[in-house]
Write an enzyme that holds these catalytic residues in place. Structure first.
Site, PDB file in Angstrom:
ATOM      1  N   GLY A 151      50.611 -32.578 -36.963  1.00 41.40           N
ATOM      2  CA  GLY A 151      51.165 -32.492 -35.623  1.00 41.40           C
ATOM      3  C   GLY A 151      50.345 -31.834 -34.517  1.00 41.40           C
ATOM      4  O   GLY A 151      49.345 -31.017 -35.014  1.00 41.40           O
ATOM      5  N   TYR A 152      50.729 -31.638 -33.456  1.00 35.25           N
ATOM      6  CA  TYR A 152      50.009 -30.901 -32.509  1.00 35.25           C
ATOM      7  C   TYR A 152      49.743 -29.292 -32.647  1.00 35.25           C
ATOM      8  O   TYR A 152      48.539 -28.782 -32.615  1.00 35.25           O
ATOM      9  CB  TYR A 152      50.540 -31.184 -31.093  1.00 35.25           C
ATOM     10  CG  TYR A 152      50.279 -32.649 -30.618  1.00 35.25           C
ATOM     11  CD1 TYR A 152      49.208 -33.425 -30.901  1.00 35.25           C
ATOM     12  CD2 TYR A 152      51.646 -33.254 -29.666  1.00 35.25           C
ATOM     13  CE1 TYR A 152      49.231 -34.524 -30.510  1.00 35.25           C
ATOM     14  CE2 TYR A 152      51.276 -34.475 -29.390  1.00 35.25           C
ATOM     15  CZ  TYR A 152      50.441 -35.034 -29.676  1.00 35.25           C
ATOM     16  OH  TYR A 152      50.177 -36.533 -29.061  1.00 35.25           O
ATOM     17  N   CYS A 199      58.096 -22.213 -27.475  1.00 33.94           N
ATOM     18  CA  CYS A 199      57.260 -22.103 -26.329  1.00 33.94           C
ATOM     19  C   CYS A 199      57.813 -21.956 -25.070  1.00 33.94           C
ATOM     20  O   CYS A 199      57.173 -20.731 -24.171  1.00 33.94           O
ATOM     21  CB  CYS A 199      56.113 -23.424 -26.177  1.00 33.94           C
ATOM     22  SG  CYS A 199      57.431 -24.960 -26.234  1.00 33.94           S
TER      23      CYS A 199
END
Lengths: 61, 341
Positions: B11-12, B147
């Site tokens: 994933g990122y 985040c």
């Protein structure tokens, strides 16, 4: 405009302590390291600073 | 030198973690797992890492013992297998939301199901060093951070710690990488490009982390997806419970952040970047925070910016690992971002 001692003074914008560097002259423009304000030396004894006049930008408003 | 592996590295966030760990002078990356991509070179999924490593994705069912295990799995997976993972490493940093909250009732409220391993919640330290540095030092287990929560928490922490917030209306503008690496209808190019989309006007799960870190002041949170790949910009309208001038607010932020290695106060009178902007933080672990007081009211507008994949995920995880392992907190996190970008 503000002053605390002969060698340091508070930035009139953000209150950061600014030291008088050797050789600084009256009417010189100094930047505040913390807020980036351009400050004019209005007096050496006691050391004091004021916000320098600045050109207003319209930011495309 | 420690040995570390990434579980769920396609994933990122996993890719960013791999980028940071490959450059870390005290870390040898042993494994990076991916069920979908096992057997393929990691640069086939993370092309920026071509030439930096010959590592191939391995199967998540074949985990070798290491010193630190990073878990970058989809939500809910880490908590189901936590006993197994704990048997593979002395230390774990979990980037998912599974161990961020410190009580199971809050988890059930915000995630809509019972926590699969509630007895593990208090073993994890919340992985935001600015909030829990002492507890992270030497810790065995650290959670990741949300985040959006990180952008808000770092923006408001100096005011919250002094009990100054009467209420706050907080909005974040976020980039598309927050949606993860898997494509969906909402990320289809004709639908996503050019959007300014309110995707969580209320009820965003990261609000739970804000309440935990900020001590539950009255907080109203909304999130909007905008035309950006990386980044979070937080704009918080904070109503103070007492009158304060800007210099006093400067003092609070300075006291809280002047010794923080990755938080910068950005509030300038001149130049193009007078307040925080996520654009120049891409790839960096910095969080920029600024504010302006409305002289006519008790409202302070606090602005915060981060890269969601770095300070909002993998960078905070590496910073936490540095504290857990006794390394210099800056290690592997020196990249200052790009300008122009």
């Amino acid at each position: 405009m503000s002053n605390t001692t002969e060698t340091t003074t508070a930035c009139p914008e953000c209150d950061a302590q600014i030291k008088r560097e050797e050789g600084v002259m009256a009417n010189e423009i100094l930047p505040c390291e913390e807020c980036g304000a351009e400050l004019e030396v209005t007096s050496l004894e006691p050391f004091s600073l004021a916000l320098a006049p600045e050109v207003e930008e319209d930011w495309g408003e | 030198m420690i040995r570390a592996s990434i579980i769920g590295g396609s994933g990122y966030a996993g890719g960013e973690l791999l980028r940071l760990l490959l450059a870390h002078p005290e870390v040898e990356v042993v494994q990076c797992t991916s069920e979908r991509s096992k057997g393929r070179f990691v640069h086939s999924v993370h092309p920026n890492l071509r030439g930096r490593t010959t590592l191939k994705f391995s199967s998540p069912s074949e985990i070798s013992p290491v010193d630190v295990l990073f878990l970058a799995l989809p939500h809910g997976e880490a908590s189901k297998r936590i006993e197994e993972f704990a048997g593979c490493a002395e230390r774990i940093v979990d980037l998912s939301a599974d161990f961020r909250l410190n009580d199971s009732a809050s988890y059930s409220r915000w995630y809509g199901s019972e926590h699969p391993a509630p007895e593990w919640l208090d073993r994890f330290v919340y992985g935001l060093p600015e909030f829990s540095r002492e507890a992270l030092q030497g810790a065995q287990y650290a959670s990741g951070v949300g985040c959006n929560a990180t952008a808000v928490n770092l923006s408001l922490m100096p005011l919250a710690q002094h009990g100054l917030i009467e209420s706050a209306v907080v909005e974040v503008k976020v980039g598309s990488s927050e949606g993860g690496a898997k494509a969906g209808a909402a990320s289809h190019h004709p639908e996503r490009v050019g959007c300014v989309r309110s995707f969580a006007p209320t009820g965003h799960r990261h609000q739970a982390e804000m309440e935990m870190v900020l001590g539950a002041p009255t907080l109203h949170f909304s999130a909007t997806a905008v035309e950006m790949v990386r980044g979070v910009l937080c704009t918080a309208h904070v109503f103070l419970n007492q009158d304060m001038d800007e210099k006093s607010i400067w003092g609070l932020y300075r006291e809280c952040y002047n010794s923080e290695p990755f938080v910068r106060i950005v509030k300038e009178r001149q130049g193009l970047y007078r307040f925080p902007e996520p654009k120049i933080l891409a790839g960096s672990n910095y969080a920029d925070v600024g504010f302006q007081k409305d002289p006519a009211t008790n409202r302070v507008v606090v602005i915060g910016a981060i890269d969601n994949l770095v300070k909002g995920a993998s960078g905070s995880a590496v910073q936490s690992m540095n504290l857990m392992c006794g390394f210099d907190e800056h290690m592997g996190l020196d990249f200052p971002g790009l300008h122009p970008v």
